[in-house]
Write an enzyme that holds these catalytic residues in place. Structure first.
Site, PDB file in Angstrom:
ATOM      1  N   LYS A  80      -2.963  57.411 -28.593  1.00  9.68           N
ATOM      2  CA  LYS A  80      -2.754  57.714 -27.171  1.00  9.68           C
ATOM      3  C   LYS A  80      -2.045  56.527 -26.546  1.00  9.68           C
ATOM      4  O   LYS A  80      -2.114  55.412 -27.071  1.00  9.68           O
ATOM      5  CB  LYS A  80      -4.123  57.916 -26.490  1.00  9.68           C
ATOM      6  N   GLY A 181      -9.562  70.376 -10.486  1.00  8.52           N
ATOM      7  CA  GLY A 181      -8.218  69.903 -10.866  1.00  8.52           C
ATOM      8  C   GLY A 181      -7.332  71.082 -11.207  1.00  8.52           C
ATOM      9  O   GLY A 181      -7.551  71.780 -12.199  1.00  8.52           O
ATOM     10  N   VAL A 182      -6.351  71.346 -10.342  1.00 12.69           N
ATOM     11  CA  VAL A 182      -5.457  72.483 -10.590  1.00 12.69           C
ATOM     12  C   VAL A 182      -4.019  71.980 -10.728  1.00 12.69           C
ATOM     13  O   VAL A 182      -3.107  72.436 -10.057  1.00 12.69           O
ATOM     14  CB  VAL A 182      -5.604  73.591  -9.525  1.00 12.69           C
ATOM     15  N   GLY A 183      -3.862  70.996 -11.611  1.00 12.14           N
ATOM     16  CA  GLY A 183      -2.537  70.512 -11.984  1.00 12.14           C
ATOM     17  C   GLY A 183      -1.976  71.444 -13.044  1.00 12.14           C
ATOM     18  O   GLY A 183      -2.081  72.665 -12.940  1.00 12.14           O
ATOM     19  N   VAL A 185      -2.806  72.089 -16.440  1.00 13.74           N
ATOM     20  CA  VAL A 185      -3.762  72.921 -17.191  1.00 13.74           C
ATOM     21  C   VAL A 185      -4.559  73.817 -16.249  1.00 13.74           C
ATOM     22  O   VAL A 185      -4.704  75.023 -16.483  1.00 13.74           O
ATOM     23  CB  VAL A 185      -4.722  72.028 -18.020  1.00 13.74           C
ATOM     24  N   TYR A 187      -3.892  74.949 -13.315  1.00  8.63           N
ATOM     25  CA  TYR A 187      -3.090  76.031 -12.722  1.00  8.63           C
ATOM     26  C   TYR A 187      -2.986  77.210 -13.704  1.00  8.63           C
ATOM     27  O   TYR A 187      -3.254  78.358 -13.346  1.00  8.63           O
ATOM     28  CB  TYR A 187      -1.689  75.502 -12.370  1.00  8.63           C
TER      29      TYR A 187
HETATM   30  P1  NAD Z   1      -2.199  67.019 -14.160  1.00 10.48           P
HETATM   31  O1  NAD Z   1      -1.933  65.629 -13.713  1.00 10.48           O
HETATM   32  O2  NAD Z   1      -1.102  68.002 -14.141  1.00 10.48           O
HETATM   33  O3  NAD Z   1      -3.422  67.640 -13.334  1.00 10.48           O
HETATM   34  C1  NAD Z   1      -4.578  66.938 -13.042  1.00 10.48           C
HETATM   35  C2  NAD Z   1      -4.979  67.330 -11.638  1.00 10.48           C
HETATM   36  O4  NAD Z   1      -6.272  66.798 -11.359  1.00 10.48           O
HETATM   37  C3  NAD Z   1      -4.030  66.804 -10.564  1.00 10.48           C
HETATM   38  O5  NAD Z   1      -3.603  67.887  -9.743  1.00 10.48           O
HETATM   39  C4  NAD Z   1      -4.875  65.795  -9.793  1.00 10.48           C
HETATM   40  O6  NAD Z   1      -4.532  65.727  -8.423  1.00 10.48           O
HETATM   41  C5  NAD Z   1      -6.260  66.363  -9.998  1.00 10.48           C
HETATM   42  N1  NAD Z   1      -7.359  65.436  -9.787  1.00 10.48           N
HETATM   43  C6  NAD Z   1      -7.455  64.124 -10.136  1.00 10.48           C
HETATM   44  N2  NAD Z   1      -8.651  63.650  -9.789  1.00 10.48           N
HETATM   45  C7  NAD Z   1      -9.342  64.677  -9.217  1.00 10.48           C
HETATM   46  C8  NAD Z   1     -10.635  64.811  -8.656  1.00 10.48           C
HETATM   47  N3  NAD Z   1     -11.491  63.794  -8.603  1.00 10.48           N
HETATM   48  N4  NAD Z   1     -11.006  66.021  -8.177  1.00 10.48           N
HETATM   49  C9  NAD Z   1     -10.167  67.072  -8.205  1.00 10.48           C
HETATM   50  N5  NAD Z   1      -8.921  66.995  -8.731  1.00 10.48           N
HETATM   51  C10 NAD Z   1      -8.515  65.807  -9.221  1.00 10.48           C
HETATM   52  O7  NAD Z   1      -2.826  66.877 -15.639  1.00 10.48           O
HETATM   53  P2  NAD Z   1      -3.006  68.023 -16.737  1.00 10.48           P
HETATM   54  O8  NAD Z   1      -1.922  67.898 -17.725  1.00 10.48           O
HETATM   55  O9  NAD Z   1      -3.301  69.312 -16.080  1.00 10.48           O
HETATM   56  O10 NAD Z   1      -4.329  67.503 -17.459  1.00 10.48           O
HETATM   57  C11 NAD Z   1      -5.620  67.701 -16.872  1.00 10.48           C
HETATM   58  C12 NAD Z   1      -6.689  67.193 -17.842  1.00 10.48           C
HETATM   59  O11 NAD Z   1      -6.579  67.899 -19.083  1.00 10.48           O
HETATM   60  C13 NAD Z   1      -6.581  65.709 -18.203  1.00 10.48           C
HETATM   61  O12 NAD Z   1      -7.871  65.193 -18.425  1.00 10.48           O
HETATM   62  C14 NAD Z   1      -5.807  65.717 -19.503  1.00 10.48           C
HETATM   63  O13 NAD Z   1      -6.050  64.568 -20.282  1.00 10.48           O
HETATM   64  C15 NAD Z   1      -6.396  66.956 -20.146  1.00 10.48           C
HETATM   65  N6  NAD Z   1      -5.533  67.584 -21.149  1.00 10.48           N
HETATM   66  C16 NAD Z   1      -4.287  68.006 -20.817  1.00 10.48           C
HETATM   67  C17 NAD Z   1      -3.520  68.636 -21.785  1.00 10.48           C
HETATM   68  C18 NAD Z   1      -2.166  69.180 -21.459  1.00 10.48           C
HETATM   69  O14 NAD Z   1      -1.649  69.978 -22.265  1.00 10.48           O
HETATM   70  N7  NAD Z   1      -1.572  68.830 -20.331  1.00 10.48           N
HETATM   71  C19 NAD Z   1      -4.018  68.792 -23.080  1.00 10.48           C
HETATM   72  C20 NAD Z   1      -5.305  68.372 -23.377  1.00 10.48           C
HETATM   73  C21 NAD Z   1      -6.065  67.757 -22.393  1.00 10.48           C
END
Ligand code: NAD
Length: 349
Positions: A80, A181-183, A185, A187
């Site tokens: 990582k 968290g609706v980023g 994943v 979303y």
């Molecule tokens: P992202 O940055 O697109 O979304 C994360 C969201 O969480 C953001 O919208 C952020 O504003 C929000 N957030 C942060 N702190 C918060 C809180 N305290 N309360 C509410 N919302 C909060 O990231 P992502 O790619 O969607 O990843 C989300 C999680 O999934 C992370 O832990 C990441 O390591 C894990 N993950 C992601 C993937 C992937 O394919 N993107 C794969 C495996 C694991």
């Protein structure tokens, strides 16, 4: 900053500190294990309070990647990277190119992709300087692109398996799910859950993201401080880690915790706390492996997009098997998953 005495240090093979003053790059790459193949895992771009927090994060996340890749049956070890977001960062391509040069010096021992704060476009910038990068813009029919939709599919299959095991439900129709968290994943997960007829409660520190899922998927908004204790069947953490601990667990009313965030448990003992509270926990690195499956298929170029979906669909049965063992033995699900992962890495499984 101490590496070897850091509580998250787990005999990592290598930890690389990357500093480039002209671009402001401050990054750490942690290679936990290359026993099963190149150490693969995304790069996180985040504002860390200090170096120690960044180091702790990358050490934990890279160990999680070893376990995740092993459990997903991939020919990847675990690694990582974290980039400490400079104050007033303007998204400079020079910083990401320089980061790509650092990755390139590792000759393929580390393969990167997206994590929090990154995008397909940034991966393409990194790829100008190194070929050890995945999650690049999608070519029609091939595996690749933003891994988060595949992560969301895996989480969705995991929620189905957990709903069957804990609630005896064959359908997600009417299931109440809180998504933190609706980023990326979160979303895509909301989209799948809404299509399945689930009722959604969502929170995010970025209100524009909450607005989007409320208007597109009919979700209800909950304050960030209330989401963990929301009155729901399933809690799906999809933001950052370390949210499940001694103080937060007693307030959780959901019977299932199944979400995409990495490192949801603050400590392994929190898995026991969840089991004692009657909460079925889907081990994070098992349920959120869809994205790395996509990354692996793109990197090795051996499976097309349909093949990726077949592999992602295996996450449901894999979790169901862990839930079965937990029911039979009374062991917490995280303990079972960790043991299985370590056996695979050691070549004993
Ligand atoms: P992202 O940055 O697109 O979304 C994360 C969201 O969480 C953001 O919208 C952020 O504003 C929000 N957030 C942060 N702190 C918060 C809180 N305290 N309360 C509410 N919302 C909060 O990231 P992502 O790619 O969607 O990843 C989300 C999680 O999934 C992370 O832990 C990441 O390591 C894990 N993950 C992601 C993937 C992937 O394919 N993107 C794969 C495996 C694991």
């Amino acid at each position: 900053m101490s590496v070897f005495s850091n509580p998250a240090f787990d005999n990592h093979e290598r930890v690389i500190f990357c500093r480039d003053e002209p671009t402001g790059l401050c990054a750490i790459i942690a290679i936990h294990s290359t026993a099963l193949g190149p150490a693969a895992g995304g790069t996180r771009l985040w504002t860390y309070a200090n170096d120690d927090d960044a180091l702790h994060d990358v050490l934990r996340l890279s160990q999680g990647m070893s376990y995740k890749n092993a459990m997903a049956g991939l020919k990847f070890g675990g690694g990582k990277a974290v980039i400490m977001k400079p104050p007033d960062f303007d998204g400079s391509e020079a910083l990401f190119e320089r980061f790509g040069e650092f990755i390139d010096t590792l000759d393929g021992d580390y393969v990167t992709a997206e994590d929090v704060g990154m995008s397909v476009e940034i991966m393409a910038t990194i790829a100008r300087r190194t070929r050890y990068v995945s999650g690049l813009p999608l070519q029609s029919g091939k595996a690749g692109g933003d891994p988060s939709p595949k992560t969301a599919y895996g989480v969705y299959y995991g929620i189905e398996a957990a709903a069957k095991a804990r609630l005896g439900r064959d359908s997600l129709e009417g299931l109440r799910v809180a998504v933190q968290g609706v980023g990326h994943v979160g979303y895509y997960l909301c989209k799948l859950l809404q299509e399945a007829g689930a009722t959604l409660l969502v929170s995010d520190i970025d209100e524009t993201r909450v607005d989007r899922v409320c208007s597109e998927f009919g979700a209800d908004r909950v304050g960030s401080a209330q989401i963990l204790s929301a009155d729901v069947d399933v809690l799906a953490p999809c933001a950052l880690g370390s949210i499940l601990h001694q103080e937060s667990i007693p307030g959780i009313t959901a019977r299932i915790i199944a979400g995409g965030a990495n490192n949801q448990l603050r400590s392994p003992q929190d898995g026991q706390r969840l089991a004692d509270a009657g909460i079925l926990y889907a081990p994070d690195y098992v349920i959120n492996a869809g994205g790395i499956v996509n990354v692996a298929c793109e990197y090795f170029g051996d499976v097309d997009d349909d093949g990726v979906m077949d592999l992602v669909a295996q996450i449901g049965p894999r979790l169901a098997d862990i839930f079965d063992e937990a029911k039979r033995t009374g062991e917490p699900t995280n303990v079972i998953a960790d043991r299985r992962a370590r056996e695979i890495i050691a070549g004993d499984a």
